[in-house]
Structures are given as structure tokens and as C-alpha cells.
Motif scaffolding. Structure first.
Motif, short mmCIF file in Angstrom:
data_model
loop_
_atom_site.label_atom_id
_atom_site.label_comp_id
_atom_site.label_asym_id
_atom_site.label_seq_id
_atom_site.Cartn_x
_atom_site.Cartn_y
_atom_site.Cartn_z
N ALA A 195 0.83 -1.21 0.00
CA ALA A 195 0.00 0.00 0.00
C ALA A 195 0.86 1.25 0.00
N ALA A 196 1.93 1.24 0.80
CA ALA A 196 2.83 2.39 0.84
C ALA A 196 3.52 2.59 -0.51
N ALA A 197 3.90 1.50 -1.15
CA ALA A 197 4.56 1.60 -2.45
C ALA A 197 3.62 2.15 -3.51
N ARG A 198 2.36 1.71 -3.50
CA ARG A 198 1.39 2.21 -4.48
C ARG A 198 1.15 3.71 -4.31
N GLU A 199 1.12 4.15 -3.07
CA GLU A 199 0.87 5.57 -2.81
C GLU A 199 2.10 6.42 -3.12
N PHE A 200 3.28 5.93 -2.70
CA PHE A 200 4.50 6.74 -2.77
C PHE A 200 5.22 6.62 -4.11
N ARG A 201 5.06 5.50 -4.81
CA ARG A 201 5.69 5.25 -6.11
C ARG A 201 7.20 5.49 -6.06
N PRO A 202 7.94 4.71 -5.26
CA PRO A 202 9.39 4.95 -5.14
C PRO A 202 10.15 4.50 -6.37
N LEU A 203 11.28 5.14 -6.59
CA LEU A 203 12.21 4.66 -7.61
C LEU A 203 12.91 3.40 -7.11
N ILE A 204 13.25 3.38 -5.80
CA ILE A 204 13.96 2.25 -5.19
C ILE A 204 13.14 1.73 -4.02
N LEU A 205 12.91 0.43 -4.00
CA LEU A 205 12.34 -0.25 -2.85
C LEU A 205 13.46 -1.07 -2.22
N ILE A 206 13.77 -0.79 -0.95
CA ILE A 206 14.86 -1.47 -0.26
C ILE A 206 14.30 -2.45 0.76
N ALA A 207 14.86 -3.64 0.77
CA ALA A 207 14.61 -4.62 1.82
C ALA A 207 15.94 -4.93 2.50
N GLY A 208 15.87 -5.31 3.75
CA GLY A 208 17.08 -5.59 4.51
C GLY A 208 16.96 -4.93 5.87
N TYR A 209 17.86 -5.28 6.78
CA TYR A 209 17.70 -4.82 8.15
C TYR A 209 19.01 -4.92 8.91
N SER A 210 19.02 -4.26 10.07
CA SER A 210 20.14 -4.42 11.00
C SER A 210 19.67 -4.88 12.37
N ALA A 211 18.36 -4.85 12.61
CA ALA A 211 17.86 -5.26 13.94
C ALA A 211 16.46 -5.85 13.84
N TYR A 212 16.19 -6.58 12.79
CA TYR A 212 14.90 -7.26 12.61
C TYR A 212 15.17 -8.75 12.76
N PRO A 213 14.61 -9.40 13.80
CA PRO A 213 15.02 -10.77 14.10
C PRO A 213 14.28 -11.86 13.34
N ARG A 214 13.79 -11.54 12.16
CA ARG A 214 13.06 -12.52 11.36
C ARG A 214 13.57 -12.52 9.92
N ARG A 215 13.06 -13.43 9.12
CA ARG A 215 13.43 -13.51 7.71
C ARG A 215 12.45 -12.71 6.87
N ILE A 216 12.83 -12.44 5.64
CA ILE A 216 12.01 -11.64 4.74
C ILE A 216 11.64 -12.48 3.52
N ASP A 217 10.42 -12.30 3.06
CA ASP A 217 9.94 -12.95 1.84
C ASP A 217 10.33 -12.05 0.67
N PHE A 218 11.47 -12.33 0.06
CA PHE A 218 11.96 -11.48 -1.02
C PHE A 218 11.15 -11.64 -2.30
N ALA A 219 10.54 -12.78 -2.50
CA ALA A 219 9.67 -12.95 -3.66
C ALA A 219 8.49 -11.99 -3.58
N ARG A 220 7.92 -11.86 -2.40
CA ARG A 220 6.79 -10.93 -2.22
C ARG A 220 7.25 -9.49 -2.40
N MET A 221 8.41 -9.16 -1.88
CA MET A 221 8.92 -7.80 -2.04
C MET A 221 9.20 -7.49 -3.52
N ARG A 222 9.66 -8.49 -4.25
CA ARG A 222 9.89 -8.28 -5.68
C ARG A 222 8.58 -8.00 -6.41
N GLU A 223 7.53 -8.71 -6.03
CA GLU A 223 6.21 -8.46 -6.63
C GLU A 223 5.77 -7.01 -6.40
N ILE A 224 6.01 -6.53 -5.19
CA ILE A 224 5.63 -5.15 -4.86
C ILE A 224 6.43 -4.17 -5.70
#
Length: 480
Positions: free
Chosen positions: A204-233
Motif C-alpha cells: 500500500a505504501a509503495a502504491r501511494e509513494f511510487r518509489p524509484l527504489i524499494l529497499i529490503a534488509g535490516y540491522s535489527a529485525y530478528p526474522r526472515r524476509i519474503d523477497f519474492a513478495r517484495m519483488r512483486e511489490i
């Protein structure tokens, strides 16, 4: 790190320090003291590790004396054939280890890697006809007129990344950082009840903001990320998808993160440091698809100066180590140890962000002990446990004092710690935190940094730590 050093390695370190001592004995003393301190403390900083003797020794050589601005086969200095060899080997190992189409191993640090990525993405996304009108054949051949075209094109570009208090990194658009000054920035957070990334909210944030770059990754998030879903976004809004895997690169290299949890098959550009969980020298690298490779390859001179050739050599050695089967065993143990630590903390009453972990780090919310992160960090350090304070989601104490303490398992896993040892570590940490109370400042008001640790706790904790560390020595056999 648990295998005894061969005599020649011991001799090498002794000889090196003798040479240093002959010129500036205070520096030799500081180096010896650092080894002593690291041997004697319980290192739980998630972004630190112990590099192998081979990696450390590779950095101390005459490759340091060579300037090599440019890239392989296209240097601005003569006589770079050996640097070409080093950089080629390091890049080869990085491509093979991560399954990437392209690897750029020159960045000096994680922020340098991210800056190379940001400018490469911007340059790649510029409309080529507009550059042609300005007489530009290549992005690194920019006249002032061409830069004016680029400035107009780059102006008001947008970046969407994880917020700092949700576990993101300051280079993902934090306003005081250069990334927050280069881009219009917006952050996505985590679900306030679970602490987990809400992918629908990110979309929802991506649709509203329309970023040039969407970044995933972290320094203090203790879980894994679904990168396939982030790629879809990213694809839905036409954004370049970038992943900063500096913290968990070792878990990707060690095949702990696979499938949708491996960012390399899904991201256009991936950045990382080479230390932390990857257990190499301090430095960075950039992985990219073939489409983005030409832009990334111009990191020098676009963003970087002369590469640190001796560090690139050490990266090559560390990446070669990470391609060995033993590294996969190590990486899995890092994740297993983090889970053991998290479970042990929670059984003893500690409150954890997301109620656990499935990567290499654990984030304790110390507000339940009546402490700030600054107080908890200091009390633990007094007792011999080295951690760092860290913000928690919607942290009322901000980014300096914080309400959290971040713990990581890569370094102690390198020392040979397993589940039994990390069960004891959980007990040590909760005992210290339970024995710490806030102290008032000189004006009688509550102080966010002051604390009182109950008598005898620090001494007792250090004694227990000494027993753990003696059974798991750091660089055994090395006597300086």
C-alpha cells in the motif's frame, strides 16, 4: 576459530608485532590489548565476528601500496596486473558463492556499497535520449551540461525502506544520513502487535509513494524476509528492487536462507558487508543482475576512490572459506544458537521483539526491567557481556538511549559455542538485567544513562564467563 594455530601462523603474528613495536610500541601494545579484551569478553554484538588468521594476514602486505582506481583491465594507473588478478578472484568467488550474475568487490564499507548501488540505480534509470541530447556516451563521461540533465532527472526521486526503529538501517533513508538527503524518503514499519513486516502495508505504501527504489534488509529485525513478495511489490510500482543483506549475508552464503528467503534471485541489486556473519575483513561488495552491471562497474570513479587492494585480497580469501562445506555447518549453527538464546531469554522472563528469532540476532525490550537500552548496555558491559543498545518499534527513548539491546550469535559461534553454552549466556544476561536498577542524575531526576548494578553481580558474572571462554578459546595457540 577453535582449531589450534599452526606454528608458522603464531610465528607470523609475533614477527609482525615485533616489527610494529620497533617503530611505535604503543600501537603494538594496543593491538595486544585488543586481542586480550576480545578473548576475555562475551562478544554478542550482532555486526561483529572473528576473521580467520588467513584473512587477517592477507591484509598486511604490499598490495596496500598500490593505487588501482578504475576496474579490471581499465585502470587509471599503470602496473595493476596483480590487483586485476586479486579483484578477479574475489569477484569470481562472490559470484559463485551467491549465484549472482555480477559482483563488484571494491567498496570499502557497507555504506560505500549502498552509495554505489544508489548512484548506479539512478544512472541506470536515466532516460538515455536525454543523455544523448547532452552529448553523453557513458555515464562516467559527464560534462557540466550533462550533470544538469542528471540533476533534473534525479531530483525528487523516492526511496521506500524499513524504518530505523522497526529494524532498518540508517543508510535506508534515515534523514541525517546521505541516503535521506539524496532521496525523498518514506519508511515502512512492522505490525505493532507482532513486530513482523506487513507485506500488504508495504504494498500500500509503495502504491501511494511510487518509489524509484524499494529497499529490503535490516540491522535489527530478528526474522526472515519474503523477497519474492517484495519483488512483486517492486514490479507492481515499477521500482528497482534493492536488498541490503549486510547482516545476514553469511546465512545466505551458508544456505540457511534459501528459496524466497534468498534475496539474490529476486533483487536487481544486492549490497553487503564482508564481515558480520560472513566472517571476512571489514569491507563491502555489490551483487547485481547483468542489466545493472555496467552502472555498478563505474562505482570508481563515480563514488569510490582507489580500492583497498589488500582488503580485496582478504575478501577473496574469506569468500573462498565461505565456499567450503564447513561454512554451511557454521551458518546453520549461528541460526540454531540464536534460537536457543531467544528461547532461553524468554523462559527467564525477558521480553523479545517478535517473541523470538529465526535469523542470527535477538532484540530484547529492556523496558520490562525498568531500564533504557543505554543503562542495560552499560551494566552488561561492566559484567563482561559486550552488546549494543538498539531502538525497538515505536521506541519512546529514541535512537540514542533506546529501549532495547541487540544480541547476535555469529562471533561466539565462531569460538565454538553451541546450544549448551548459549543457554548459559541467556542466564547470565537475564541475571545482570534483573540485578540492575536505574539511578537518578545529579539534579535528582531519573537519568537515562545512569544505573546501579547490585554488589557482586559483575564479579560473579565475569567469573562464569571466564569458564565459558576458557573452554572455547579464541585463536588457540596464539601467544604474543
Amino acid at each position: 576459530m577453535t582449531d589450534p594455530l599452526i606454528p608458522s601462523v603464531n610465528d607470523a603474528y609475533r614477527a609482525t608485532l615485533q616489527v610494529v613495536e620497533s617503530v611505535e610500541p604503543r600501537i603494538a601494545g594496543a593491538i595486544r590489548s585488543e586481542l586480550h579484551d576480545q578473548r576475555a569478553s562475551l562478544k554478542l554484538i550482532a555486526s561483529e565476528n572473528y576473521a580467520s588468521p588467513a584473512v587477517l594476514l592477507t591484509m598486511g602486505n604490499w598490495l596496500s601500496d598500490k593505487y588501482a582506481e578504475g576496474t579490471i583491465g581499465h585502470r587509471f594507473y599503470a602496473g595493476c596486473q596483480n590487483v586485476d588478478t586479486v579483484e578477479s578472484i574475489a569477484a569470481e568467488h562472490a559470484r559463485e558463492l551467491f549465484g549472482a550474475e555480477y559482483a563488484y568487490v571494491q567498496p570499502h564499507s557497507g555504506i560505500d556499497a549502498n552509495l554505489v548501488a544508489f548512484w548506479s540505480i539512478l544512472a541506470h534509470r536515466v532516460e538515455q535520449p536525454e543523455l544523448a541530447e547532452a552529448g553523453v556516451r557513458q555515464v562516467n563521461e559527464l560534462s557540466e551540461d550533462a550533470w544538469e540533465v542528471l540533476r533534473k532527472k534525479f531530483g525528487e526521486q523516492r526511496m521506500l525502506g524499513m524504518s530505523l526503529d522497526a529494524g532498518g538501517h540508517l543508510t535506508h533513508g534515515f534523514r541525517p544520513n546521505i541516503s535521506g538527503k539524496m532521496f525523498q524518503q518514506r519508511s515502512y514499519g512492522t505490525n505493532p502487535e507482532t513486530g513482523l513486516v506487513d507485506y500488504d502495508q508495504v504494498a500500500a505504501a509503495a502504491r501511494e509513494f511510487r518509489p524509484l527504489i524499494l529497499i529490503a534488509g535490516y540491522s535489527a529485525y530478528p526474522r526472515r524476509i519474503d523477497f519474492a513478495r517484495m519483488r512483486e511489490i517492486a514490479d507492481e510500482v515499477g521500482a528497482t528492487f534493492m536488498v541490503d543483506m549486510a547482516h545476514f549475508a553469511g546465512l545466505v552464503a551458508g544456505k540457511v536462507f534459501t528459496g524466497d528467503e534468498d534475496p539474490v534471485p529476486f533483487a536487481d541489486v544486492v549490497t553487503t558487508t564482508t564481515h558480520k556473519s560472513l566472517r571476512g575483513p571489514r569491507g563491502g561488495l555489490v551483487l547485481a543482475t547483468g542489466e545493472y552491471a555496467p552502472s555498478v562497474d563505474r562505482g570508481c570513479p563515480m563514488v569510490l576512490g582507489g580500492p583497498l587492494s589488500h582488503v580485496m585480497a582478504a575478501k577473496a580469501v574469506a569468500l573462498a572459506e565461505a565456499r567450503q562445506p564447513s561454512f554451511q555447518t557454521y551458518a546453520q549453527q549461528v541460526a540454531d544458537n540464536a534460537k536457543t538464546l531467544a528461547d532461553g531469554l524468554m523462559r527467564r522472563g525477558a521480553k523479545l521483539v517478535t517473541d523470538g528469532t529465526d535469523n542470527h540476532l535477538v532484540l530484547i525490550d529492556v523496558s520490562g526491567y525498568g531500564l533504557t537500552g543505554r543503562q542495560a548496555e552499560s551494566a552488561l558491559l561492566e559484567a563482561g557481556v559486550v552488546t549494543n543498545r538498539n531502538a525497538v518499534p515505536s521506541d519512546p527513548n529514541g535512537a540514542w538511549y533506546t529501549s532495547g539491546v541487540r544480541l547476535g550469535t555469529p562471533a561466539l559461534t565462531s569460538r565454538g559455542f553451541g546450544g549448551a553454552e548459549f543457554e548459559q549466556v541467556a542466564d547470565l544476561i537475564t541475571s545482570v538485567l534483573s540485578s540492575t536498577t536505574p539511578a537518578t542524575a545529579s539534579n535528582g531526576q531519573p537519568g537515562k544513562a545512569r544505573y546501579v548494578l547490585a554488589d557482586g553481580v559483575a564479579e560473579g558474572t565475569r567469573a562464569r564467563i571466564a569458564e565459558l571462554l576458557e573452554a572455547n578459546p579464541l585463536y588457540p595457540g596464539l601467544e604474543l
